[in-house]
Design an enzyme around this catalytic site. Structure first.
Site, PDB file in Angstrom:
ATOM      1  N   GLY A  49       0.912  -1.218   0.255  1.00 43.16           N
ATOM      2  CA  GLY A  49      -0.204  -0.060   0.084  1.00 43.16           C
ATOM      3  C   GLY A  49       0.717   1.162   0.081  1.00 43.16           C
ATOM      4  N   GLN A  54       2.830   9.636   2.384  1.00 40.39           N
ATOM      5  CA  GLN A  54       4.159   9.335   2.320  1.00 40.39           C
ATOM      6  C   GLN A  54       4.811   9.759   0.782  1.00 40.39           C
ATOM      7  OE1 GLN A  54       2.603   5.051   2.753  1.00 40.39           O
ATOM      8  NE2 GLN A  54       4.636   4.782   3.319  1.00 40.39           N
ATOM      9  N   CYS A 102       7.334  -0.965   6.301  1.00 40.31           N
ATOM     10  CA  CYS A 102       6.683   0.150   5.889  1.00 40.31           C
ATOM     11  C   CYS A 102       7.842   0.877   4.903  1.00 40.31           C
ATOM     12  CB  CYS A 102       6.280   1.334   6.788  1.00 40.31           C
ATOM     13  SG  CYS A 102       5.658   2.896   5.906  1.00 40.31           S
ATOM     14  N   LEU A 103       7.530   1.368   3.569  1.00 43.13           N
ATOM     15  CA  LEU A 103       8.239   1.910   2.756  1.00 43.13           C
ATOM     16  C   LEU A 103       8.846   3.344   3.198  1.00 43.13           C
ATOM     17  CD1 LEU A 103       6.369   1.377  -0.812  1.00 43.13           C
ATOM     18  CD2 LEU A 103       8.043   0.300   0.190  1.00 43.13           C
ATOM     19  N   HIS A 144      -2.993  -0.203   8.376  1.00 39.97           N
ATOM     20  CA  HIS A 144      -1.554   0.624   8.438  1.00 39.97           C
ATOM     21  C   HIS A 144      -1.623   1.875   7.361  1.00 39.97           C
ATOM     22  CE1 HIS A 144       2.804   0.050   7.809  1.00 39.97           C
ATOM     23  NE2 HIS A 144       2.619   0.890   6.681  1.00 39.97           N
ATOM     24  N   GLU A 145      -2.590   1.371   6.351  1.00 43.03           N
ATOM     25  CA  GLU A 145      -2.387   2.676   5.086  1.00 43.03           C
ATOM     26  C   GLU A 145      -3.382   3.774   5.750  1.00 43.03           C
ATOM     27  OE1 GLU A 145      -0.223   2.733   2.846  1.00 43.03           O
ATOM     28  OE2 GLU A 145       0.222   0.754   3.220  1.00 43.03           O
ATOM     29  N   HIS A 148      -1.608   6.164   8.007  1.00 42.47           N
ATOM     30  CA  HIS A 148      -0.734   7.170   7.347  1.00 42.47           C
ATOM     31  C   HIS A 148      -1.134   8.579   7.050  1.00 42.47           C
ATOM     32  CE1 HIS A 148       3.170   5.112   6.793  1.00 42.47           C
ATOM     33  NE2 HIS A 148       2.440   4.151   6.256  1.00 42.47           N
TER      34      HIS A 148
HETATM   35 NI    NI Z   1       3.455   2.351   5.755  1.00 42.71          NI
END
Ligand code: NI
Length: 191
Positions: A49, A54, A102-103, A144-145, A148
């Site tokens: 995701g 982000q 996480c990215l 999680h998404e 953000h």
């Molecule tokens: Ni993440």
């Protein structure tokens, strides 16, 4: 389309609450091409995701897609879902332990608690309203998404710092045990 730069932990944009979008803004060519770029960037980085915060754009848009993801081989597949102005409601108090990465948090994974059953309502990229119930590991991906978009990162939910590990050490020391746990969650909750 073009790839977007992904903000890394410590950048203040990751701590902002994203602003909601109107239908008019969502229909604009600027936002529509931003969504194309968000999805392309998520796929290029093998993310499960990616949220707009982000990529330095604090608006309420995130994308989720799991298709035999090499970063998370135990995750059930999720078709591409773009969510605008998403709202999550917990359907029960039940939780499970997820092992997240996480990215925006390079080379770190850790155990977090996630609610097992949630309802998520959102607009799709065409402005249509949707409401769906999601369970298990998949519910963790949604949480999680959407987190953000409210300035939260998975590390905020890590309840035992001893679970923190690099991706290499996850593979070496934690993967097998967690895959068994994940399989049990998927078997019980269907997601
Ligand atoms: Ni993440």
């Amino acid at each position: 389309m073009s790839l977007l730069k992904i903000a890394q932990i410590g950048h203040p944009v990751l701590r902002q609450t994203a602003r909601t979008l109107t239908q008019e803004e969502l229909a604009s060519s600027e936002i529509q091409s931003f969504i194309d770029n968000l999805v392309e960037t998520m796929r290029d980085a093998n993310g499960a995701g990616l949220a707009a915060t982000q990529v330095y754009n604090p608006v309420q848009i995130c994308a989720i897609e799991v298709k035999d993801n090499p970063r998370y081989p135990y995750k059930p597949n999720i078709p591409l879902t773009v969510m605008v102005n998403p709202i999550i409601t917990m359907l029960s108090e039940e939780t499970f332990e997820n092992y997240e990465g996480c990215l925006s948090v390079p080379n770190l994974r850790g155990r977090v608690m996630r609610n097992t059953e949630i309802r998520v309502s959102f607009l799709d990229r065409n402005g249509q309203e949707h409401e769906r119930e999601v369970r298990g590991i998949t519910a963790g991906t949604y949480q999680h998404e959407v987190d953000h978009l409210f300035g939260k990162i998975f590390v905020d939910h890590v309840f035992d710092s001893k679970s923190l590990c690099t991706w290499t050490e996850f593979e070496r020391y934690h993967r097998d045990a967690f895959v068994k746990e994940a399989e049990a969650i998927v078997a019980r909750w269907g997601g």
